[in-house]
Design a protein around this motif. Structure first.
Motif, short mmCIF file in Angstrom:
data_model
loop_
_atom_site.label_atom_id
_atom_site.label_comp_id
_atom_site.label_asym_id
_atom_site.label_seq_id
_atom_site.Cartn_x
_atom_site.Cartn_y
_atom_site.Cartn_z
N GLY A 309 99.72 16.72 -53.02
CA GLY A 309 100.72 16.24 -52.07
C GLY A 309 100.12 15.95 -50.71
O GLY A 309 100.73 16.26 -49.67
N VAL A 310 98.92 15.35 -50.70
CA VAL A 310 98.23 15.01 -49.45
C VAL A 310 97.93 13.51 -49.46
O VAL A 310 98.13 12.82 -50.45
N LYS A 311 97.40 13.02 -48.33
CA LYS A 311 97.10 11.59 -48.24
C LYS A 311 95.65 11.28 -48.61
O LYS A 311 95.39 10.46 -49.48
N TYR A 312 94.70 11.92 -47.95
CA TYR A 312 93.30 11.56 -48.15
C TYR A 312 92.43 12.80 -48.36
O TYR A 312 91.93 13.40 -47.41
N PRO A 313 92.22 13.21 -49.60
CA PRO A 313 91.26 14.29 -49.86
C PRO A 313 89.87 13.83 -49.42
O PRO A 313 89.47 12.69 -49.68
N GLN A 314 89.13 14.73 -48.76
CA GLN A 314 87.81 14.38 -48.24
C GLN A 314 86.68 15.14 -48.92
O GLN A 314 85.64 14.57 -49.22
N LEU A 315 86.86 16.44 -49.15
CA LEU A 315 85.81 17.28 -49.73
C LEU A 315 86.40 18.29 -50.70
O LEU A 315 87.48 18.85 -50.44
N LEU A 316 85.68 18.52 -51.78
CA LEU A 316 86.03 19.55 -52.75
C LEU A 316 85.03 20.70 -52.56
O LEU A 316 83.82 20.46 -52.46
N ILE A 317 85.53 21.94 -52.49
CA ILE A 317 84.69 23.08 -52.14
C ILE A 317 84.88 24.19 -53.17
O ILE A 317 86.00 24.64 -53.42
N ARG A 318 83.78 24.63 -53.75
CA ARG A 318 83.80 25.81 -54.61
C ARG A 318 83.47 27.03 -53.75
O ARG A 318 82.51 27.00 -52.97
N MET A 319 84.28 28.09 -53.85
CA MET A 319 84.16 29.24 -52.95
C MET A 319 83.98 30.53 -53.74
O MET A 319 84.61 30.70 -54.79
N GLY A 320 83.18 31.44 -53.21
CA GLY A 320 83.04 32.73 -53.86
C GLY A 320 81.94 33.56 -53.24
O GLY A 320 81.35 33.18 -52.22
N TYR A 321 81.67 34.68 -53.87
CA TYR A 321 80.62 35.59 -53.40
C TYR A 321 79.36 35.41 -54.24
O TYR A 321 79.43 35.24 -55.47
N ALA A 322 78.20 35.44 -53.57
CA ALA A 322 76.91 35.37 -54.26
C ALA A 322 75.84 35.83 -53.29
O ALA A 322 76.06 35.86 -52.05
N GLU A 323 74.69 36.18 -53.81
CA GLU A 323 73.55 36.49 -52.96
C GLU A 323 73.16 35.23 -52.19
O GLU A 323 73.33 34.11 -52.68
N PRO A 324 72.64 35.38 -50.96
CA PRO A 324 72.24 34.19 -50.18
C PRO A 324 71.23 33.34 -50.94
O PRO A 324 70.39 33.87 -51.68
N ALA A 325 71.32 32.04 -50.77
CA ALA A 325 70.36 31.11 -51.36
C ALA A 325 69.36 30.69 -50.29
O ALA A 325 69.58 30.86 -49.09
N LYS A 326 68.26 30.12 -50.75
CA LYS A 326 67.22 29.64 -49.84
C LYS A 326 67.69 28.39 -49.11
O LYS A 326 68.36 27.53 -49.69
N HIS A 327 67.35 28.29 -47.83
CA HIS A 327 67.68 27.10 -47.06
C HIS A 327 66.99 25.87 -47.64
O HIS A 327 65.96 25.97 -48.32
N THR A 328 67.55 24.70 -47.34
CA THR A 328 66.89 23.44 -47.65
C THR A 328 66.16 22.95 -46.39
O THR A 328 66.49 23.36 -45.28
N PRO A 329 65.16 22.08 -46.55
CA PRO A 329 64.33 21.67 -45.40
C PRO A 329 65.13 20.95 -44.32
O PRO A 329 66.21 20.41 -44.57
N ARG A 330 64.57 20.96 -43.13
CA ARG A 330 65.13 20.22 -42.00
C ARG A 330 64.01 19.60 -41.18
O ARG A 330 62.95 20.19 -40.99
N ARG A 331 64.31 18.40 -40.65
CA ARG A 331 63.41 17.80 -39.67
C ARG A 331 63.61 18.50 -38.33
O ARG A 331 64.71 18.94 -37.99
N THR A 332 62.54 18.60 -37.57
CA THR A 332 62.62 19.24 -36.28
C THR A 332 63.21 18.29 -35.24
O THR A 332 63.31 17.08 -35.47
N VAL A 333 63.60 18.85 -34.10
CA VAL A 333 64.15 18.03 -33.02
C VAL A 333 63.19 16.93 -32.63
O VAL A 333 63.58 15.77 -32.40
N GLU A 334 61.90 17.27 -32.54
CA GLU A 334 60.90 16.30 -32.10
C GLU A 334 60.85 15.09 -33.04
O GLU A 334 60.50 13.98 -32.61
N GLU A 335 61.21 15.30 -34.29
CA GLU A 335 61.16 14.21 -35.27
C GLU A 335 62.40 13.34 -35.28
O GLU A 335 62.40 12.26 -35.91
N VAL A 336 63.45 13.76 -34.61
CA VAL A 336 64.69 12.97 -34.61
C VAL A 336 65.09 12.51 -33.21
O VAL A 336 66.12 11.85 -33.05
N LEU A 337 64.29 12.82 -32.21
CA LEU A 337 64.55 12.34 -30.86
C LEU A 337 63.97 10.94 -30.69
O LEU A 337 62.85 10.67 -31.10
N ILE A 338 64.75 10.05 -30.08
CA ILE A 338 64.25 8.71 -29.80
C ILE A 338 64.31 8.45 -28.31
O ILE A 338 65.03 9.10 -27.57
#
Length: 338
Positions: A309-338
Motif C-alpha cells: 500500500g505504498v507508492k514507490y518502494p526503493q530498497l528491500l532490507i533483510r534484518m537480523g542478528y549475526a557476527e560482524p562481517a569484514k568491511h569492503t574496500p574503500r578509496r581514500t579521500v585523497e583518491e576522490v578529491l578533485i
C-alpha cells in the motif's frame, strides 16, 4: 589492516580540532567515503573550495544495466551526505546544505557550506557507528528482533513522505523472498546485467579499493579468483535466488523503504534517512543485507507497492542478528578529491 581497507582506520583523535577549516573539511570526508553503495562502486567525487564541500556524481561509475535510472546512485549520495553531516555535528562544526545546486541535471548532488560556529544538532548522535556499519550477507540467527528495536528503526524513516514497513510474519517475508527470486531470474538471466555486475566482483586478495571481494559472498580465497568469471559467464540466477530467498525467509525481519515521490531530490533524501536507519541498526547490533533488484523491475516494483500500500518502494532490507562481517574496500579521500 590491508591497504584497500585502510580508509576504515580513521581515528577520532586525529581530527584537527585546532586546524584551519579546510583541514577539518578534508577530515570530515574520511567519514563520508565510508558510505554504502551498490555494488560498492563508490560513485562520488568531492571538491573543497573556500568553506564549501561539493559532493559530485562520478558517472564513470554508474551502472547502466544494473541501475539504469541512477536511482541507487543518488541514494548512495544521500548516505554520503548523512555521514558528512553527522561527523560535522560530532566535531562541533556548523553547516548549511543545498541539494542539487545546479538543478537535477547537474553533476553536484549537494553543496555543504561549513562553519566553525556550531549549529543545533539535527540528527541523533550516531557518529560512532559510521566505522562499525557494514552490509552483512551471512545467514542470520533465528532469534527475533525485539519490538522496541523495530519501532526505533521505523522512527528513523516514518516522516514526510518516507516510510519503512517491517515484516516479521512468514507470509510477508515469503512474499518479499518470492519477488527477490523472480528479480534474480530476470536480471541474472540478462547477459549485459551479469557482465556489468561481474566487473565489480574481486578476488579476496585484490588490492582494488572498490567493488565486492569474494569474501562478501562467502567465497574462499581460491573460489574468489573465479567469482567475476562465474558471475559474468554463467546464468547463476537459480542458485543465487535459492540461497538469498532461503536466507530471507529464515531471517527474523524484512524491511522495505518507500517514498511518496520519485525524483532525484527524493532519492537523495531517502539516502540520508536510510543511512541514519543503517547506523541506528548498527548501534543496536542489528545487521542489514540490502537488495535493489525487485525495485529495479517495473512490474515487480508495482507488485511490491500494491502488497504494501505504498507508492514507490526503493530498497528491500533483510534484518537480523549475526557476527560482524569484514568491511569492503574503500578509496581514500585523497583518491576522490578533485
Amino acid at each position: 589492516m590491508s591497504d584497500n581497507l585502510a580508509a576504515w582506520d580513521v581515528r577520532e583523535e586525529d581530527f584537527p580540532i585546532a586546524g584551519d577549516l579546510k583541514d577539518q573539511m578534508k577530515e570530515l570526508l574520511r567519514y563520508a567515503v565510508l558510505s554504502p553503495s551498490g555494488p560498492n562502486t563508490q560513485p562520488w567525487k568531492f571538491s573543497l573550495k573556500g568553506d564549501e564541500i561539493s559532493i559530485i556524481t562520478d558517472f564513470s561509475r554508474s551502472l547502466p544495466a544494473v541501475d539504469p535510472t541512477d536511482r541507487t546512485l543518488y541514494i548512495s549520495h544521500g548516505c554520503v551526505l548523512a555521514n558528512l553531516l553527522l561527523a560535522a555535528e560530532h566535531f562541533g562544526l556548523g553547516y548549511d546544505v543545498t541539494c542539487l545546486p545546479d538543478g537535477p541535471s547537474g553533476e553536484r548532488t549537494s553543496v555543504v557550506r561549513m562553519s566553525k560556529k556550531p549549529v543545533e544538532s539535527r540528527f541523533p548522535d550516531l557518529f560512532q557507528q559510521i566505522t562499525r556499519r557494514h552490509t552483512n550477507r551471512k545467514p542470520f540467527e533465528g532469534r527475533a528482533i525485539e519490538e522496541e528495536k523495530l519501532e526505533a528503526l521505523k522512527s528513523c524513516i516514518n516522516k514526510d513522505g518516507f516510510r519503512l514497513d517491517i515484516m516479521t510474519d512468514s507470509e510477508g517475508k515469503n512474499q518479499m523472498a518470492d519477488l527477490l527470486a523472480r528479480a534474480h531470474k530476470i536480471q541474472l538471466g540478462n547477459k549485459a546485467f551479469r557482465k556489468e555486475l561481474a566487473s565489480w566482483v574481486r578476488p579476496n586478495i585484490s588490492p582494488t579499493k572498490d567493488g565486492l571481494p569474494g569474501y562478501s559472498f562467502g567465497y574462499t580465497d581460491f573460489e574468489s579468483f573465479f567469482g567475476s568469471f562465474v558471475f559474468g559467464t554463467f546464468d547463476m540466477s537459480s542458485s543465487r535466488a535459492r540461497i538469498e530467498t532461503a536466507y530471507m525467509k529464515a531471517s527474523p525481519a524484512v524491511g522495505v523503504l518507500s517514498t511518496d515521490r520519485e525524483d532525484k531530490m527524493t532519492w537523495i533524501k531517502a539516502g540520508v534517512l536510510f543511512e541514519l536507519l543503517f547506523l541506528k541498526a548498527t548501534e543496536m547490533d542489528v545487521r542489514f543485507d540490502l537488495f535493489s533488484q525487485p525495485t529495479a523491475i517495473a512490474e515487480l516494483r508495482q507488485e511490491m507497492a500494491e502488497m504494501l500500500g505504498v507508492k514507490y518502494p526503493q530498497l528491500l532490507i533483510r534484518m537480523g542478528y549475526a557476527e560482524p562481517a569484514k568491511h569492503t574496500p574503500r578509496r581514500t579521500v585523497e583518491e576522490v578529491l578533485i
